[in-house]
Design an enzyme around this catalytic site. Structure first.
Site, short mmCIF file in Angstrom:
data_model
loop_
_atom_site.label_atom_id
_atom_site.label_comp_id
_atom_site.label_asym_id
_atom_site.label_seq_id
_atom_site.Cartn_x
_atom_site.Cartn_y
_atom_site.Cartn_z
N PHE A 195 -3.85 3.66 14.96
CA PHE A 195 -4.01 4.69 13.93
C PHE A 195 -5.11 4.22 12.99
O PHE A 195 -5.26 3.02 12.77
CB PHE A 195 -2.71 4.88 13.13
CG PHE A 195 -1.85 5.99 13.68
CD1 PHE A 195 -1.17 5.84 14.87
CD2 PHE A 195 -1.75 7.20 13.00
CE1 PHE A 195 -0.38 6.85 15.38
CE2 PHE A 195 -0.98 8.24 13.50
CZ PHE A 195 -0.29 8.06 14.69
N LYS B 96 7.84 -17.42 -10.65
CA LYS B 96 7.12 -16.26 -11.18
C LYS B 96 5.94 -16.74 -12.03
O LYS B 96 6.10 -17.64 -12.88
CB LYS B 96 8.08 -15.43 -12.05
CG LYS B 96 7.45 -14.15 -12.53
CD LYS B 96 8.42 -13.31 -13.34
CE LYS B 96 7.66 -12.12 -13.91
NZ LYS B 96 8.43 -11.40 -14.89
N PRO C 243 -3.45 -11.64 10.69
CA PRO C 243 -3.79 -11.35 12.09
C PRO C 243 -3.89 -9.85 12.29
O PRO C 243 -3.15 -9.08 11.67
CB PRO C 243 -2.60 -11.92 12.87
CG PRO C 243 -1.50 -12.08 11.89
CD PRO C 243 -2.13 -12.24 10.53
N ASP C 244 -4.83 -9.42 13.13
CA ASP C 244 -4.92 -8.01 13.50
C ASP C 244 -3.97 -7.80 14.68
O ASP C 244 -4.26 -8.18 15.81
CB ASP C 244 -6.35 -7.62 13.86
CG ASP C 244 -6.49 -6.11 14.03
OD1 ASP C 244 -5.60 -5.49 14.67
OD2 ASP C 244 -7.48 -5.54 13.52
N ILE C 245 -2.83 -7.21 14.41
CA ILE C 245 -1.75 -7.11 15.41
C ILE C 245 -2.22 -6.27 16.60
O ILE C 245 -2.09 -6.67 17.76
CB ILE C 245 -0.48 -6.51 14.78
CG1 ILE C 245 -0.05 -7.32 13.56
CG2 ILE C 245 0.66 -6.46 15.81
CD1 ILE C 245 0.99 -6.66 12.68
N LYS D 195 -13.87 2.38 15.36
CA LYS D 195 -12.63 1.59 15.29
C LYS D 195 -11.95 1.51 16.66
O LYS D 195 -11.41 0.48 17.03
CB LYS D 195 -11.67 2.18 14.26
CG LYS D 195 -10.52 1.27 13.94
CD LYS D 195 -9.82 1.62 12.65
CE LYS D 195 -10.64 1.23 11.44
NZ LYS D 195 -9.95 1.47 10.18
N ASP E 205 -4.61 -6.32 5.19
CA ASP E 205 -5.64 -7.13 5.85
C ASP E 205 -5.65 -8.56 5.37
O ASP E 205 -6.07 -9.46 6.09
CB ASP E 205 -7.02 -6.49 5.61
CG ASP E 205 -7.15 -5.19 6.39
OD1 ASP E 205 -6.75 -5.18 7.56
OD2 ASP E 205 -7.61 -4.18 5.81
N ASN F 194 0.84 -1.20 0.00
CA ASN F 194 0.00 0.00 0.00
C ASN F 194 0.87 1.24 0.00
O ASN F 194 2.09 1.16 -0.03
CB ASN F 194 -0.97 -0.04 1.19
CG ASN F 194 -0.22 -0.07 2.50
OD1 ASN F 194 0.51 0.85 2.84
ND2 ASN F 194 -0.38 -1.16 3.25
N LYS G 52 -11.20 -2.14 18.14
CA LYS G 52 -9.82 -2.58 18.41
C LYS G 52 -9.57 -2.74 19.90
O LYS G 52 -8.58 -3.34 20.31
CB LYS G 52 -8.83 -1.57 17.84
CG LYS G 52 -8.95 -1.37 16.34
CD LYS G 52 -8.03 -2.29 15.58
CE LYS G 52 -8.24 -2.14 14.08
NZ LYS G 52 -7.38 -2.98 13.29
O1 C5P Z 1 -8.58 -1.97 10.72
P1 C5P Z 1 -7.60 -0.96 10.29
O2 C5P Z 1 -6.52 -1.50 9.39
O3 C5P Z 1 -8.18 0.31 9.72
O4 C5P Z 1 -6.91 -0.51 11.65
C1 C5P Z 1 -5.84 0.36 11.70
C2 C5P Z 1 -5.05 0.16 12.96
O5 C5P Z 1 -4.89 -1.22 13.27
C3 C5P Z 1 -3.63 0.68 12.83
O6 C5P Z 1 -3.20 1.07 14.10
C4 C5P Z 1 -2.89 -0.53 12.31
O7 C5P Z 1 -1.50 -0.44 12.57
C5 C5P Z 1 -3.54 -1.65 13.07
N1 C5P Z 1 -3.58 -2.92 12.36
C6 C5P Z 1 -2.88 -4.00 12.84
N2 C5P Z 1 -2.95 -5.22 12.22
C7 C5P Z 1 -3.73 -5.38 11.13
C8 C5P Z 1 -4.46 -4.30 10.62
C9 C5P Z 1 -4.36 -3.08 11.27
O8 C5P Z 1 -2.14 -3.84 13.84
N3 C5P Z 1 -3.78 -6.56 10.54
#
Ligand code: C5P
Length: 422
Positions: free
Chosen positions: A343, A307, A325-327, A357, A297, A228, A361
């Site tokens: 953020f 390739k 995973p959502d860290i 959000k 995501d 991105n 979160k």
């Molecule tokens: O859900 P979204 O991507 O908009 O959330 C943004 C926040 O979540 C940011 O702080 C980003 O660093 C964190 N994030 C994360 N792991 C992910 C997706 C987002 O830590 N897989």
């Protein structure tokens, strides 16, 4: 996680914040004899560019290595070398020059000059100015490795530290004499960074701060992938501001080409899974976690070993995606999480999305911005979302904004470190 000390040999430095961060600051920069005097030309240039006024004072020996004319041209002010300089109306340059200063920096500081400071000797303008000062003193040693290791030098350095002098470096590496070891003067960019940090209040001293920054890169095959437009600038600016505020900073960075901020421990990763693993390993030692990275995501469930070829008449490649995973959410859900800051880069309706959000979160503080108004830019405009509501901050340079955000985070995060110092 090992939170490293502030002076990392071989670290790369970030010095072009784009703001006049030393505006209004007045420094006396004292040069003593040593080949490292050549580095002070660049240091002076960086200080002047950052808005400081720089009064150069040189010992007799320093003038053998770089001329007062060069230093005058770079600093834009007359250079002082003698205690008996008639340019001062009261003939007291050692008093007048130090009274104007916010800080005196001795760079390079020779073995002999450090000994003089340790013993309170004053037999020339610079040493007299040092002993007559009423402002802090920073010393940047530069000498041969044997001279540095000599027990007398080590005693003197310990003594000046005990007297409240800040000693920056030295670095390790090859020396002008051909030998290799400790004693090299730190690079001018590092000295500049240390001087900038010196002026920042130490509102995060003792705090261990973990930060993610930049994009992630999710491979499709050995040469292609999904990423991105995150530049990493905001996360790196926050890492720099936190380090300047006295925190031990561990930065987990996605693929960006930004230099490492001074004093920050950096770990490079590519994918969201790698970023997750690095963060989870570091989290138990962190007091604050700031998730700035734009984490992908999704990733493809199968990365092609070779390739993927384009062939006429063949169907277009199709990919199956799996969720990363959502860290941030994972860290926030731990039984004893660090203070978590998220953020959110939205494309619209920041108010609604930010509040939603923050709840989803499970973080105490979320910083929202509009993605297309921040990605790749040097400035940003954000809104803070916390339990008491929303606080918009005015558009500002990312480095300046980072300082404001670190102050906001320091206000909210429970303190685990030592006493606050400014
Ligand atoms: O859900 P979204 O991507 O908009 O959330 C943004 C926040 O979540 C940011 O702080 C980003 O660093 C964190 N994030 C994360 N792991 C992910 C997706 C987002 O830590 N897989």
């Amino acid at each position: 996680m090992t939170f490293k000390t502030r002076l990392l040999p071989g670290a790369v430095f970030f010095c072009d914040g784009g703001i006049l961060e030393l505006a209004g600051k007045h420094l006396v920069l004292g040069l003593t004899g040593g080949i490292a005097c050549y580095k002070i030309a660049e240091l002076t240039r960086l200080l002047i560019k950052a808005g400081a006024t720089v009064q150069i004072v040189m010992t007799e020996a320093a003038t053998q290595f770089i001329t007062p004319v060069t230093m005058q041209a770079l600093s834009g002010r007359p250079v002082y070398t003698s205690q008996w300089d008639a340019r001062m109306p009261n003939n007291m340059p050692h008093i007048d020059l130090s009274r104007e200063a916010d800080v005196i920096v001795i760079a390079p500081a020779s073995t002999d000059f450090i000994a003089k400071i340790a013993h309170g000797r004053c037999d020339d303008l610079l040493s007299t100015l040092v002993i007559a000062r009423d402002c802090p003193l920073l010393v940047v040693p530069a000498m041969n490795r044997q001279m540095w290791q000599n027990p007398a030098t080590q005693r003197n350095v310990a003594q000046i530290r005990a007297d409240g002098v800040e000693v920056l470096g030295p670095d390790s590496g090859s020396q002008a004499c051909g030998e290799v070891g400790d004693g090299r003067m730190i690079e001018p960019e590092a000295a500049f960074e240390a001087i900038c940090a010196f002026f920042q209040p130490k509102i995060m001293r003792g705090q261990r701060v973990l930060i993610t920054a930049g994009p992630t890169f999710e491979p499709l095959d050995p040469v292609r992938g999904i990423t991105n437009r995150s530049s990493g600038k905001m996360g790196f600016a926050l890492a720099r501001a936190a380090a300047q505020a006295g925190a031990d900073v561990h930065l987990v960075a996605g693929p960006v080409s930004l230099p490492t901020p001074w004093g920050v421990y950096r770990e490079d990763v590519q994918t969201a899974q790698q970023m997750h693993d690095a963060v989870m390993a570091a989290t138990p030692d962190a007091d604050v976690f700031i998730a700035v990275a734009a984490v992908a995501d999704w990733r493809v469930d199968h990365v092609s070993e070779h390739k993927i070829k384009k062939a006429a008449g063949q169907p277009l490649p199709a990919f199956n995606f799996v969720e990363n995973p959502d860290i941030l959410a994972t860290v926030a859900k731990l039984s004893n999480p660090p203070y978590c800051v998220g953020f959110a880069a939205e494309s619209g309706d920041l108010q609604l999305n930010g509040m939603e959000k923050r709840k989803r979160k499970g973080v105490p503080l979320l910083i929202g911005n509009i993605g297309q108004l921040t990605f790749g830019r040097d400035d940003n405009e954000v809104v803070l979302f916390d339990e008491s509501g929303t606080t918009p901050l005015p558009r500002a340079d990312k480095q300046e904004l980072a300082r404001t955000l670190i102050a906001e985070i320091a206000k909210r995060a429970p303190r685990t470190g030592g006493p606050l110092l400014s």
